[in-house]
Every structure is written in structure tokens, then in C-alpha cells.
Scaffold this motif. Structure first.
Motif, mmCIF file in Angstrom:
data_model
loop_
_atom_site.group_PDB
_atom_site.id
_atom_site.type_symbol
_atom_site.label_atom_id
_atom_site.label_comp_id
_atom_site.label_asym_id
_atom_site.label_seq_id
_atom_site.Cartn_x
_atom_site.Cartn_y
_atom_site.Cartn_z
ATOM 1 N N PHE A 66 47.872 47.302 36.029
ATOM 2 C CA PHE A 66 46.769 46.467 35.548
ATOM 3 C C PHE A 66 45.464 47.140 35.930
ATOM 4 O O PHE A 66 45.424 47.986 36.833
ATOM 5 N N TYR A 68 40.841 46.930 35.902
ATOM 6 C CA TYR A 68 39.578 46.211 35.764
ATOM 7 C C TYR A 68 38.464 47.213 35.493
ATOM 8 O O TYR A 68 38.519 48.366 35.940
ATOM 9 N N THR A 140 41.952 36.508 36.085
ATOM 10 C CA THR A 140 41.590 37.062 34.774
ATOM 11 C C THR A 140 40.116 36.844 34.459
ATOM 12 O O THR A 140 39.652 37.215 33.377
ATOM 13 N N PRO A 242 38.657 41.993 33.643
ATOM 14 C CA PRO A 242 39.929 42.617 33.304
ATOM 15 C C PRO A 242 39.781 43.599 32.151
ATOM 16 O O PRO A 242 39.145 43.285 31.137
ATOM 17 N N GLN A 245 45.844 44.091 31.168
ATOM 18 C CA GLN A 245 46.849 43.277 31.848
ATOM 19 C C GLN A 245 48.163 43.457 31.120
ATOM 20 O O GLN A 245 48.223 43.317 29.894
ATOM 21 N N ASP A 248 53.502 39.497 30.347
ATOM 22 C CA ASP A 248 54.394 38.866 31.322
ATOM 23 C C ASP A 248 55.853 39.095 30.927
ATOM 24 O O ASP A 248 56.186 39.252 29.775
#
Length: 248
Positions: A66, A68, A140, A242, A245, A248
Motif C-alpha cells: 500500500f 501514500y 483511508t 492514499p 490500496q 481486500d
């Protein structure tokens, strides 16, 4: 921005770790970037979205991270933004790179990054050194970060820094302020800094409230003086949002 620092680097840094069952801690991949002429943040958002779609399309280990994007808010920073990617360990990072390297999709994404910007890169060991209970409520959201880039004082070592951090952690816990703190040390880097930290605040209002409580507490000056004896740091403020990401 190229996801690959160098193919040779993968073999050079991963071989010792693949020889044993142990894994490293988390790894932070950082790109410090300046926009090419005519490019701006709107272009970044477009290229970043394309890159995110690309690594998910490649699949496998390619999107096992992930990231940022940090935008300068206050302080002296000689670039336009910072990309900060996080991997569970060095093995996961290597697997992610390997899945991306040499693919047609990866080359297309790299070409878009090269049109957008000019970057310097680094790999850093990454660890959380203070974890406020129930914070952050939403990882997030856009947050405010306070970063510190530090050099050791003459004759001091990172062991001395870690010793000085113990009373700092106890003081932070006693104040019970809602922020998280992370420490980074170089793994592959051209930086002249020995280590660094960043503090995550929920937003600008939280930064103001947290730092007011910290700076006005009677015990803070002594705690900060202990850290000043072992390190010299420069700080800056950022807005972090973010950039990627995984699904899931």
C-alpha cells in the motif's frame, strides 16, 4: 517513477534473506519527486490511478503493498511530493518487484511515470514506535504528518537513540494523545541522514491540539532535551493521502 530501483539490487539485497526462514520487518519504499515541465498534481492523480490499475491487472504479488502520497504543507522541501510505499517485509517487496519487472503493462506504467516526473528513491526499514489506542479511525482519509530527518550527534549511535526513545514513549503514553509514530532507518539510500520519524495526526486541528498539549506539558522539555543529546533533526509538515490500496 519506476517501481524497479534496479534488477541487480533485487538479487543483491534478497539473497541473504532467502537463505533463511526469517523475514525482515516492514520495508518502506520512498520516491522523492519533482514534476517535469508542464506537469502538476492533476497529472499525478491520473498517472497514479493508471499505475494502480496496472499493478492490479498484473496481479499475483505485484499489488502486495500500500502507498501514500505526501504533499508539502509547511517547511523547507526541495521537491513536489513524496511517494511512500509499504511492504510487509523485504521478501514481499522482492516478490512484488519481480512480478512487475519486464511485463508489458509495467513498462507502459513506467513510461507514464517518466513523462510525469523526475525522482530519487530509497529503501528504509520501517517500524511503529508509538501506537495510540483506537487511532487512526480511518486509514483511508487525508491526514497531517510531521516528519523528522535526523543525524546522530558526534559519538552517538542508534542504540543511544533507542535508549532515549524509551522515556519519550512513556511520556507519550502518559499524555494519551491520538497520534501514531513511526521510525525509519536506511536500507538502500543515498541520504546523508541516519534515521527519521513521522507522526500521523488525524488532521490539521488534531495536529494543533496534540502539539499544544505536548509542548506545554512541564515534563516535555526534559524529554526533548534527552533526544537532542543523541540526534539533530529537521522537521516538516505534510498532507498525506492514499495513493494505492490493494483489494481486500
Amino acid at each position: 517513477m519506476k517501481k524497479l530501483i534496479a534488477v541487480l539490487l533485487v538479487g543483491a539485497v534478497l539473497t541473504p534473506f532467502q537463505a533463511s526462514a526469517a523475514d525482515t520487518g516492514m520495508i518502506n519504499e520512498v520516491f522523492v519527486c519533482t514534476f517535469n515541465e508542464g506537469k502538476d498534481w492533476d497529472d499525478f492523480l491520473e498517472v497514479s490511478a493508471f499505475y494502480g490499475e496496472t499493478v492490479k491487472k498484473i496481479g499475483g504479488a505485484a499489488d502486495d503493498f500500500f502507498a501514500y502520497a505526501w504533499r508539502p504543507f509547511r517547511g523547507s522541501v526541495e521537491f513536489d511530493y513524496l511517494w511512500s510505499g509499504y511492504y510487509e517485509n523485504l521478501r514481499v517487496l522482492g516478490d512484488s518487484w519481480q512480478a512487475y519487472i519486464g511485463t508489458e503493462e509495467g513498462r507502459a506504467a513506467d513510461a507514464r511515470w517518466e513523462e510525469l516526473e523526475t525522482c530519487r528513491s530509497a529503501l528504509l526499514n520501517f517500524e511503529q514506535i508509538y501506537d495510540a489506542p483506537d487511532f487512526p479511525a480511518d486509514d483511508t482519509a487525508t491526514t497531517m504528518l510531521e516528519s523528522f530527518r535526523c543525524t546522530l550527534q558526534p559519538g552517538k549511535s542508534l542504540a543511544d537513540v533507542r535508549t532515549a526513545l524509551e522515556p519519550w514513549k512513556a511520556h507519550a503514553a502518559a499524555l494519551d494523545l491520538p497520534f501514531d509514530v513511526y521510525m525509519r532507518t536506511p536500507l538502500v539510500s543515498g541520504s546523508d541522514r541516519d534515521h527519521g520519524y513521522f507522526v500521523v495526526h488525524e488532521n490539521a486541528a488534531a495536529y494543533g491540539a496534540n502539539m499544544s498539549a505536548w509542548l506545554t506539558h512541564p515534563d516535555t522539555a526534559g524529554i526533548d532535551a534527552m533526544l537532542d543529546e543523541v540526534q539533530d533533526c529537521k522537521n516538516a509538515l505534510w498532507l498525506s493521502e492514499p495513493a494505492f490500496q490493494p483489494d481486500d
